[in-house]
Design a protein around this motif. Structure first.
Motif, short mmCIF file in Angstrom:
data_model
loop_
_atom_site.label_atom_id
_atom_site.label_comp_id
_atom_site.label_asym_id
_atom_site.label_seq_id
_atom_site.Cartn_x
_atom_site.Cartn_y
_atom_site.Cartn_z
N GLU A 50 0.82 -1.21 0.00
CA GLU A 50 0.00 0.00 0.00
C GLU A 50 0.86 1.28 0.00
O GLU A 50 0.35 2.35 -0.26
CB GLU A 50 -0.91 0.01 1.23
N ILE A 51 2.12 1.14 0.27
CA ILE A 51 3.02 2.29 0.32
C ILE A 51 3.40 2.70 -1.11
O ILE A 51 3.88 1.89 -1.89
CB ILE A 51 4.31 1.97 1.13
N VAL A 52 3.16 3.97 -1.45
CA VAL A 52 3.49 4.47 -2.75
C VAL A 52 4.73 5.34 -2.63
O VAL A 52 4.75 6.27 -1.84
CB VAL A 52 2.31 5.30 -3.35
#
Length: 53
Positions: A50-52
């Motif tokens: 989920e980390i961009v």
């Protein structure tokens, strides 16, 4: 090997350390709660996808 500072002594694990290690891993386990207390506050488990960046 031994590294000695004013408040800390780092050295290799020795036979005399075994009893302490067993006690810390089985009886005195409060440190487990403080290893990463912020992880307990999250409602959902951490998902690295989920980390961009």
């Amino acid at each position: 090997m031994e590294i000695k500072g004013q408040k800390v002594l780092l050295r290799d694990f020795i036979k005399e350390d075994i009893e302490d290690r067993i006690r810390w891993e089985t009886i005195e386990t409060e440190w487990l709660e403080w290893d990463a207390p912020w992880e307990m506050e999250e409602e959902e488990p951490f998902n690295p996808e989920e980390i961009v960046l």
